[in-house]
Scaffold this motif. Structure first.
Motif, PDB file in Angstrom:
ATOM      1  N   GLY A 226      29.695  29.432  41.955  1.00 43.01           N
ATOM      2  CA  GLY A 226      30.021  28.394  42.909  1.00 43.01           C
ATOM      3  C   GLY A 226      30.406  27.064  42.286  1.00 43.01           C
ATOM      4  O   GLY A 226      30.725  26.111  42.991  1.00 43.01           O
ATOM      5  N   ASN A 227      30.397  26.962  40.974  1.00 40.67           N
ATOM      6  CA  ASN A 227      30.698  25.703  40.291  1.00 40.67           C
ATOM      7  C   ASN A 227      32.202  25.420  40.324  1.00 40.67           C
ATOM      8  O   ASN A 227      33.013  26.279  39.935  1.00 40.67           O
ATOM      9  CB  ASN A 227      30.205  25.787  38.842  1.00 40.67           C
ATOM     10  CG  ASN A 227      30.401  24.480  38.104  1.00 40.67           C
ATOM     11  OD1 ASN A 227      31.451  24.258  37.511  1.00 40.67           O
ATOM     12  ND2 ASN A 227      29.390  23.623  38.128  1.00 40.67           N
ATOM     13  N   ASP A 228      32.591  24.234  40.816  1.00 37.51           N
ATOM     14  CA  ASP A 228      34.004  23.906  40.980  1.00 37.51           C
ATOM     15  C   ASP A 228      34.763  23.902  39.648  1.00 37.51           C
ATOM     16  O   ASP A 228      35.889  24.396  39.559  1.00 37.51           O
ATOM     17  CB  ASP A 228      34.144  22.531  41.656  1.00 37.51           C
ATOM     18  CG  ASP A 228      33.668  22.564  43.104  1.00 37.51           C
ATOM     19  OD1 ASP A 228      33.623  23.675  43.689  1.00 37.51           O
ATOM     20  OD2 ASP A 228      33.334  21.496  43.647  1.00 37.51           O
ATOM     21  N   GLN A 229      34.167  23.310  38.633  1.00 36.42           N
ATOM     22  CA  GLN A 229      34.831  23.231  37.323  1.00 36.42           C
ATOM     23  C   GLN A 229      35.129  24.616  36.777  1.00 36.42           C
ATOM     24  O   GLN A 229      36.231  24.907  36.315  1.00 36.42           O
ATOM     25  CB  GLN A 229      33.931  22.444  36.345  1.00 36.42           C
ATOM     26  CG  GLN A 229      34.443  22.365  34.923  1.00 36.42           C
ATOM     27  CD  GLN A 229      35.600  21.395  34.765  1.00 36.42           C
ATOM     28  OE1 GLN A 229      35.885  20.607  35.689  1.00 36.42           O
ATOM     29  NE2 GLN A 229      36.303  21.454  33.648  1.00 36.42           N
ATOM     30  N   LEU A 230      34.122  25.511  36.841  1.00 32.59           N
ATOM     31  CA  LEU A 230      34.294  26.868  36.329  1.00 32.59           C
ATOM     32  C   LEU A 230      35.286  27.659  37.190  1.00 32.59           C
ATOM     33  O   LEU A 230      36.046  28.491  36.678  1.00 32.59           O
ATOM     34  CB  LEU A 230      32.946  27.593  36.279  1.00 32.59           C
ATOM     35  CG  LEU A 230      31.931  27.057  35.260  1.00 32.59           C
ATOM     36  CD1 LEU A 230      30.612  27.811  35.389  1.00 32.59           C
ATOM     37  CD2 LEU A 230      32.460  27.165  33.842  1.00 32.59           C
ATOM     38  N   SER A 231      35.302  27.386  38.519  1.00 33.19           N
ATOM     39  CA  SER A 231      36.251  28.068  39.412  1.00 33.19           C
ATOM     40  C   SER A 231      37.684  27.703  39.060  1.00 33.19           C
ATOM     41  O   SER A 231      38.586  28.565  39.049  1.00 33.19           O
ATOM     42  CB  SER A 231      35.958  27.697  40.867  1.00 33.19           C
ATOM     43  OG  SER A 231      34.704  28.195  41.274  1.00 33.19           O
ATOM     44  N   ASP A 232      37.937  26.419  38.761  1.00 30.50           N
ATOM     45  CA  ASP A 232      39.280  25.993  38.373  1.00 30.50           C
ATOM     46  C   ASP A 232      39.722  26.654  37.070  1.00 30.50           C
ATOM     47  O   ASP A 232      40.874  27.089  36.931  1.00 30.50           O
ATOM     48  CB  ASP A 232      39.313  24.466  38.208  1.00 30.50           C
ATOM     49  CG  ASP A 232      39.184  23.735  39.550  1.00 30.50           C
ATOM     50  OD1 ASP A 232      39.426  24.410  40.580  1.00 30.50           O
ATOM     51  OD2 ASP A 232      38.844  22.541  39.544  1.00 30.50           O
ATOM     52  N   ILE A 233      38.801  26.712  36.133  1.00 29.02           N
ATOM     53  CA  ILE A 233      39.126  27.361  34.845  1.00 29.02           C
ATOM     54  C   ILE A 233      39.431  28.836  35.066  1.00 29.02           C
ATOM     55  O   ILE A 233      40.364  29.392  34.487  1.00 29.02           O
ATOM     56  CB  ILE A 233      37.957  27.181  33.849  1.00 29.02           C
ATOM     57  CG1 ILE A 233      37.790  25.704  33.492  1.00 29.02           C
ATOM     58  CG2 ILE A 233      38.181  28.009  32.583  1.00 29.02           C
ATOM     59  CD1 ILE A 233      36.561  25.409  32.655  1.00 29.02           C
ATOM     60  N   ARG A 234      38.649  29.481  35.946  1.00 28.99           N
ATOM     61  CA  ARG A 234      38.845  30.901  36.243  1.00 28.99           C
ATOM     62  C   ARG A 234      40.239  31.142  36.830  1.00 28.99           C
ATOM     63  O   ARG A 234      40.957  32.070  36.422  1.00 28.99           O
ATOM     64  CB  ARG A 234      37.753  31.372  37.209  1.00 28.99           C
ATOM     65  CG  ARG A 234      37.917  32.801  37.693  1.00 28.99           C
ATOM     66  CD  ARG A 234      36.750  33.171  38.612  1.00 28.99           C
ATOM     67  NE  ARG A 234      36.963  34.473  39.216  1.00 28.99           N
ATOM     68  CZ  ARG A 234      37.648  34.684  40.338  1.00 28.99           C
ATOM     69  NH1 ARG A 234      38.185  33.645  40.995  1.00 28.99           N
ATOM     70  NH2 ARG A 234      37.793  35.912  40.805  1.00 28.99           N
ATOM     71  N   LYS A 235      40.633  30.316  37.814  1.00 33.74           N
ATOM     72  CA  LYS A 235      41.948  30.478  38.457  1.00 33.74           C
ATOM     73  C   LYS A 235      43.075  30.315  37.438  1.00 33.74           C
ATOM     74  O   LYS A 235      44.053  31.067  37.437  1.00 33.74           O
ATOM     75  CB  LYS A 235      42.098  29.460  39.584  1.00 33.74           C
ATOM     76  CG  LYS A 235      41.217  29.733  40.782  1.00 33.74           C
ATOM     77  CD  LYS A 235      41.350  28.618  41.823  1.00 33.74           C
ATOM     78  CE  LYS A 235      40.405  28.862  43.002  1.00 33.74           C
ATOM     79  NZ  LYS A 235      40.484  27.758  43.994  1.00 33.74           N
TER      80      LYS A 235
ATOM     81  N   ASN B 165      41.096  40.479  36.894  1.00 35.46           N
ATOM     82  CA  ASN B 165      40.069  39.791  37.670  1.00 35.46           C
ATOM     83  C   ASN B 165      38.906  39.434  36.743  1.00 35.46           C
ATOM     84  O   ASN B 165      38.201  40.309  36.237  1.00 35.46           O
ATOM     85  CB  ASN B 165      39.586  40.692  38.808  1.00 35.46           C
ATOM     86  CG  ASN B 165      38.601  39.950  39.706  1.00 35.46           C
ATOM     87  OD1 ASN B 165      38.718  38.738  39.880  1.00 35.46           O
ATOM     88  ND2 ASN B 165      37.657  40.675  40.267  1.00 35.46           N
ATOM     89  N   ILE B 166      38.704  38.169  36.446  1.00 40.73           N
ATOM     90  CA  ILE B 166      37.646  37.734  35.530  1.00 40.73           C
ATOM     91  C   ILE B 166      36.707  36.786  36.238  1.00 40.73           C
ATOM     92  O   ILE B 166      37.042  36.215  37.289  1.00 40.73           O
ATOM     93  CB  ILE B 166      38.222  37.042  34.272  1.00 40.73           C
ATOM     94  CG1 ILE B 166      38.948  35.746  34.680  1.00 40.73           C
ATOM     95  CG2 ILE B 166      39.115  37.982  33.484  1.00 40.73           C
ATOM     96  CD1 ILE B 166      39.319  34.891  33.506  1.00 40.73           C
ATOM     97  N   ASP B 167      35.518  36.635  35.660  1.00 41.53           N
ATOM     98  CA  ASP B 167      34.527  35.707  36.214  1.00 41.53           C
ATOM     99  C   ASP B 167      33.581  35.298  35.096  1.00 41.53           C
ATOM    100  O   ASP B 167      33.592  35.881  33.994  1.00 41.53           O
ATOM    101  CB  ASP B 167      33.757  36.363  37.356  1.00 41.53           C
ATOM    102  CG  ASP B 167      33.330  35.329  38.409  1.00 41.53           C
ATOM    103  OD1 ASP B 167      33.195  34.142  38.037  1.00 41.53           O
ATOM    104  OD2 ASP B 167      33.143  35.728  39.570  1.00 41.53           O
ATOM    105  N   PHE B 168      32.754  34.298  35.340  1.00 33.92           N
ATOM    106  CA  PHE B 168      31.759  33.839  34.383  1.00 33.92           C
ATOM    107  C   PHE B 168      30.380  34.338  34.806  1.00 33.92           C
ATOM    108  O   PHE B 168      30.082  34.409  36.002  1.00 33.92           O
ATOM    109  CB  PHE B 168      31.714  32.309  34.322  1.00 33.92           C
ATOM    110  CG  PHE B 168      32.953  31.695  33.752  1.00 33.92           C
ATOM    111  CD1 PHE B 168      33.177  31.661  32.383  1.00 33.92           C
ATOM    112  CD2 PHE B 168      33.911  31.137  34.597  1.00 33.92           C
ATOM    113  CE1 PHE B 168      34.321  31.077  31.872  1.00 33.92           C
ATOM    114  CE2 PHE B 168      35.058  30.553  34.092  1.00 33.92           C
ATOM    115  CZ  PHE B 168      35.272  30.533  32.720  1.00 33.92           C
TER     116      PHE B 168
END
Length: 615
Positions: free
Chosen positions: A246-255, A273-276
């Motif tokens: 749910g972290n915005d910073q990590l979501s932007d990096i993921r996209k 499809n990747i995720d942290f």
């Protein structure tokens, strides 16, 4: 339960004649370098170690088979007169005898009993040629090759021929059997209940204290509990993963990462499809992320000193031995090599005392400790201390208190040794020759006199000088009399005209005549008088007077002026240094360090002692 005896044959420096040694619940083994202390511990691992690296070591290399035995085998191959069926192919054999089993341990060793009374069990490791190995064909081939070589190279030497005989190591295999029957192969399940932990001398403490691998010590300790022991940590990590997603910073990096992956890779496979996530919820993966911090001001293992890390490493090993109902282990043996590594003397003594106490409280634990530290050995019980030493090509052992009978005199010897085998005197067990002297003056000067006579040090010939601080030679000589066959010279005063003048003669009669390894050299009166008497004139006189000048700043120069060109009068000179013996010895030592061999005369009784030591 404990291993009460070990027998070794043809393993590394242990030869074809079996080496047998009794072991105690806590055993300290000392001795010089390369005498076999490490090999003894590792031989136990051939049977009991559960370490994956030791499983591989059970299949020995050529170098693990005793060199002298291999050499004789090759010489027998060269000897065409020996029939192939009379050739003895070397076998490596390690045998452990167990005693003192409790009920749980009896159920494990039940198939390994070696006595009708079922009070002893044996495990034996044998490394030998396989049953289907064609010995005759192998010997015939080797001898054929040698004949061909001799015909091609006329005059080739035997030692060169030996190099062309290949040892049949690939045709060897090992077996581990119980009891007295070689066909009684040991069940690995029961063998796994007996475990060896070995802290070798080259241990990497820092590496073992980080749990990032399956075979690291910290990981093995953390992972020995139940699977559900870390459920609360898993719950926290699960919540943490939700926060990460749910972290915005990590979501932007993921996209951004997915966009670039889609551009440079195939579409429609779903692989982009990747995720942290912080950690998987597998217990093993969680544990591998743990590390230790240490100290009142906690620092990581990487930043810790070597001494602290070694203490922590040993503590972890001992903590792993704590009894756990869910661990299917009925006996552990711990081998600790050189626990003194990177520790200052005070810590060495403290560690030694506490290890011995830990062992005493556990019935399912046996500790074998090897050491080169006199601080360690002087802090441990001499009853449990054994010396390994070389006698020619053989390795022999001797428990320090062996042979001391339960008589009044025997108990007196033992009490004395336990009290006075401090860090300095226990160094005698690391040497192959010793010089026993009465006091500090001899301790200072005798090594310098040896160096003056032969141009080398006592240390270079493996000789220690021991100051017994008086005339208590018998206590030390009893160790040698009882079986520790080390070459020993006693330098002692004759005390002529005193009540004790028969002491030295009795010592000589009691120890020198019955035992060829002991020599008792006696002067007439005192060490200092013998030195003076041998150097009354010439260059020796000048050296003595110079040492006297530095010892007695006023009386020294006065005496030199008084005697002028006359010889030194022994009694007068001795009277001036009698109350300053140690100081005079230091000053005389400084004077003779840089003179040539003929400048200062060594008394005859000391010369004869030196010759015996060197013989």
């Amino acid at each position: 339960m404990y291993i009460s005896k070990i027998s070794l044959k043809n393993y590394r420096n242990f030869g074809n004649i079996p080496f047998e040694m009794k072991l105690k619940k806590f055993t300290t083994i000392i001795g010089s370098n390369n005498v076999g202390k490490t090999n003894l511990l590792e031989s136990i691992g051939l049977i009991l170690s559960q370490d994956i690296t030791m499983f591989r070591k059970r299949i020995l290399q050529v170098e693990d088979i005793n060199y002298a035995t291999r050499l004789k085998f090759k010489q027998d191959i060269l000897n065409q007169s020996i029939p192939f069926d009379k050739l003895e192919f070397p076998e490596v054999k390690v045998q452990l005898t167990f005693e003192g089993m409790d009920n749980k341990q009896l159920s494990v060793v039940g198939d390994w009993f070696s006595t009708k009374t079922m009070d002893k069990a044996k495990l034996t490791y044998v490394f030998k040629p396989t049953n289907n190995f064609d010995r005759e064909a192998w010997v015939t081939k080797q001898r054929g090759n040698i004949k061909l070589l001799m015909s091609e190279r006329k005059g080739i030497k035997q030692e060169d021929l030996l190099k062309f005989i290949e040892f049949p190591i690939k045709s060897y295999q090992y077996i581990i059997y119980g009891g007295n029957d070689r066909t009684n192969r040991v069940d690995p399940y029961f063998l796994s209940m007996l475990k060896l932990e070995l802290l070798d001398a080259l241990r990497d403490a820092k590496r073992e204290l980080i749990a990032n691998g399956d075979y690291k010590l910290l990981y093995r300790i953390l992972n020995q509990g139940e699977e559900n022991a870390y459920e609360d940590i898993k719950e926290v990590l699960s919540d943490l993963d939700e926060k990460i997603r749910g972290n915005d910073q990590l979501s932007d990096i993921r996209k951004t990462l997915i966009e670039h992956l889609n551009k440079i890779s195939l579409q429609g496979t779903g692989e982009n499809n990747i995720d942290f996530h912080f950690s998987t919820l597998e217990t093993g993966d969680i544990l591998k992320k743990l590390s230790l911090i240490y100290g009142q001001e906690p620092i990581t293992i990487d930043r810790n000193g070597l001494g602290r890390n070694n203490l922590l490493y040993i503590s972890l090993i001992l903590s792993r031995l704590a009894p756990e109902e869910n661990i299917d282990t009925c006996f552990r043996i711990v081998g600790i090599e050189e626990p003194e590594a990177h520790l200052h003397p005070h810590l060495q003594k403290h560690l030694a005392t506490n290890i011995e106490q830990i062992n005493a409280k556990r019935d399912d634990l046996q500790i074998i400790l090897t050491s080169h530290s006199t601080h360690i050995t002087s802090s441990l019980n001499t009853e449990n201390m054994a010396v390994l030493y070389r006698d020619g090509s053989d390795i022999k052992k001797h428990y320090i208190t062996d042979g001391f009978e339960e008589t009044k005199k025997g108990k007196e010897h033992r009490r004395y040794l336990e009290k006075y085998l401090d860090a300095t005197k226990s160094s005698m067990f690391y040497a192959r020759r010793i010089l026993l002297v009465e006091g500090i003056a001899e301790q200072i000067l005798v090594p310098l006199l040896f160096n003056l006579s032969y141009g080398k040090t006592l240390d270079s010939i493996g000789c220690n000088i021991i100051n017994v601080n008086g005339v208590a030679f018998r206590h030390f000589l009893e160790i040698i009399r009882n079986g520790y066959f080390i070459k020993c010279v006693v330098l002692t005063d004759g005390d002529v005209g005193k009540k004790s003048e028969n002491r030295a003669v009795n010592l000589k009669n009691d120890y020198e005549k019955p035992y060829s390894t002991i020599k008792v050299e006696v002067n007439k009166e005192t060490f200092e008088k013998e030195l003076i008497e041998a150097n009354k004139s010439g260059l020796g006189k000048e050296i003595l007077l110079e040492a006297l000048n530095h010892t007695r700043l006023n009386k020294g120069p006065e005496y030199a002026k008084e005697i002028k060109n006359n010889e030194i009068e022994t009694d007068i000179f001795f009277g001036m240094i009698e109350d300053y013996k140690s100081e005079f010895a230091f000053n005389l030592g400084d004077e003779i360090k840089n003179v040539n061999k003929d400048a200062f005369q060594v008394p005859n009784y000391i010369k004869e002692g030196f010759e015996f030591i060197l013989d």
